[in-house]
Design a protein around this motif. Structure first.
Motif, mmCIF file in Angstrom:
data_model
loop_
_atom_site.group_PDB
_atom_site.id
_atom_site.type_symbol
_atom_site.label_atom_id
_atom_site.label_comp_id
_atom_site.label_asym_id
_atom_site.label_seq_id
_atom_site.Cartn_x
_atom_site.Cartn_y
_atom_site.Cartn_z
ATOM 1 N N LEU A 1 -3.474 4.191 7.556
ATOM 2 C CA LEU A 1 -4.540 3.222 7.334
ATOM 3 C C LEU A 1 -5.325 2.897 8.598
ATOM 4 O O LEU A 1 -6.510 2.554 8.525
ATOM 5 N N THR A 2 -4.681 2.993 9.765
ATOM 6 C CA THR A 2 -5.330 2.567 11.003
ATOM 7 C C THR A 2 -5.373 3.642 12.085
ATOM 8 O O THR A 2 -6.121 3.502 13.057
ATOM 9 N N LEU B 245 -5.046 -4.224 10.995
ATOM 10 C CA LEU B 245 -5.024 -4.336 9.541
ATOM 11 C C LEU B 245 -5.687 -5.619 9.055
ATOM 12 O O LEU B 245 -6.336 -5.651 8.011
ATOM 13 N N PHE C 129 -9.324 -5.769 7.881
ATOM 14 C CA PHE C 129 -9.741 -5.322 6.554
ATOM 15 C C PHE C 129 -9.844 -6.478 5.549
ATOM 16 O O PHE C 129 -10.257 -6.249 4.411
ATOM 17 N N SER D 19 -7.419 -9.071 4.464
ATOM 18 C CA SER D 19 -6.349 -9.798 3.773
ATOM 19 C C SER D 19 -6.056 -11.108 4.505
ATOM 20 O O SER D 19 -6.300 -11.234 5.706
ATOM 21 N N PHE E 88 -7.677 -4.679 -0.054
ATOM 22 C CA PHE E 88 -7.201 -5.548 1.023
ATOM 23 C C PHE E 88 -7.995 -6.853 1.133
ATOM 24 O O PHE E 88 -7.397 -7.905 1.359
ATOM 25 N N LEU F 120 -7.399 5.813 0.215
ATOM 26 C CA LEU F 120 -7.148 4.978 1.395
ATOM 27 C C LEU F 120 -8.377 4.129 1.703
ATOM 28 O O LEU F 120 -8.263 2.939 2.034
ATOM 29 N N ASP F 121 -9.561 4.726 1.576
ATOM 30 C CA ASP F 121 -10.793 3.971 1.793
ATOM 31 C C ASP F 121 -10.918 2.835 0.779
ATOM 32 O O ASP F 121 -11.349 1.726 1.125
ATOM 33 N N ARG G 84 -8.605 -0.044 1.747
ATOM 34 C CA ARG G 84 -9.153 -0.812 2.865
ATOM 35 C C ARG G 84 -10.369 -1.632 2.460
ATOM 36 O O ARG G 84 -10.512 -2.795 2.856
ATOM 37 N N GLY G 85 -11.251 -1.033 1.665
ATOM 38 C CA GLY G 85 -12.524 -1.678 1.389
ATOM 39 C C GLY G 85 -12.552 -2.575 0.175
ATOM 40 O O GLY G 85 -13.332 -3.537 0.130
ATOM 41 N N PRO H 295 0.826 -1.216 0.000
ATOM 42 C CA PRO H 295 0.000 0.000 0.000
ATOM 43 C C PRO H 295 0.855 1.259 0.000
ATOM 44 O O PRO H 295 1.108 1.863 1.046
#
Length: 284
Positions: A151-152, A169, A172, A174, A135, A127-128, A131-132, A111
């Protein structure tokens, strides 16, 4: 006729200075004995002193590149670098779904959200999207500590913080998380933490006093992807990648007036820690 080597697709931006981005990816993939495929996401204007501009490739063209190589040549593993925008991230996610990347095909998401100085490189919308959308499709994500913060919201200050960040993380979606410790400057062991949602694997390594570290994240992710393309499991591939980037940092060389690149050329017999001149040392 020779047998074709495994293939790895890099979905990344171009670095005009050749130190990072898809140039670092292809250099690493070559040194690891795999054939590199490319989907270009952006063309940057940069040198060893920094990035002064970039132009995004249209999102539909990025997706078309992914699908073109996947449907003809085939992809043994894929990895991302600079994705530049939410539109490109969403387009890559769609292309992954259409080609099996992230399901049958291992997928490493690096990322690239922060510069080497910690500045945010992606808009909040991107960034959203990471994550959405990306990941949850990833086999492995490989954030550094500045990217963890973006990210967090977690400021990692020690190894316990790395574990906390890995857990956050992992939420999300992964399969695996690798929280890199290179920016934990007080840690002489340069520890990386690998997490599968239930257990941790700690990967210590040496910390060299070098200032030329451009492209280290790209090199690590590409080396890991090269082993995933050969069918290795994630912990084995990550251990290989860790050793590979450690050797690449030790073989880094000066270039231009700023920060030079880490060098996968050690695997071809060029460069070593002993060969480094005083220009590659960080002053106390």
């Amino acid at each position: 006729m020779a047998v074709a080597p495994p293939t790895v697709l890099t979905i990344a931006g171009s670095d005009s200075g050749g130190g990072a981005g898809l140039q670092a990816d292809l250099r690493t993939l070559f040194a690891c004995g795999v054939h590199g495929l490319v989907a270009v996401t952006a063309v940057t204007v940069q040198n060893t002193l920094g990035v002064t501009g970039y132009t995004e490739i249209p999102a539909e063209v990025v997706a078309a590149q992914v699908e073109a190589v996947a449907t003809d040549i085939g992809v043994g593993a894929a990895k991302t670098g600079m994705l530049a925008s939410a539109a490109i991230i969403e387009a890559v996610a769609g292309a992954c779904d259409r080609t099996g990347i992230g399901r049958a095909i291992p997928f490493v998401v690096d990322p690239v959200a922060a510069s080497m100085h910690g500045q945010q490189l992606l808009a909040d919308s991107a960034l959203d999207a990471l994550r959405g959308s990306l990941f949850p499709r990833a086999t492995l994500i490989t954030p550094n500590l500045d990217e963890v913060r973006l990210l967090t919201g977690i400021e990692v200050r020690d190894h316990a913080g790395q574990r906390k960040a890995a857990e956050a993380l992992s939420e999300f979606g992964s399969q695996w998380v690798l929280v890199k410790g290179g920016h934990l400057w007080d840690d002489p062991g340069c520890l990386d933490v690998l997490y599968d949602g239930s257990s941790f694997i700690e990967l210590p390594g040496p910390r060299y006093d070098v200032k030329h570290t451009h492209g280290s994240g790209d090199t690590l992710a590409s080396a890991i992807a090269s082993r995933l393309a050969r069918g290795e499991d994630v912990p084995t591939a990550v251990r290989f990648g860790k050793e590979f980037v450690v050797r690449s940092v030790a073989s880094a060389y000066p270039l231009g007036a700023g920060v030079g690149p880490v060098s996968p050329l050690w695997r071809l017999g060029f460069g070593s820690l002993e060969d480094m001149g005083p220009d590659n040392r960080i002053e106390p």
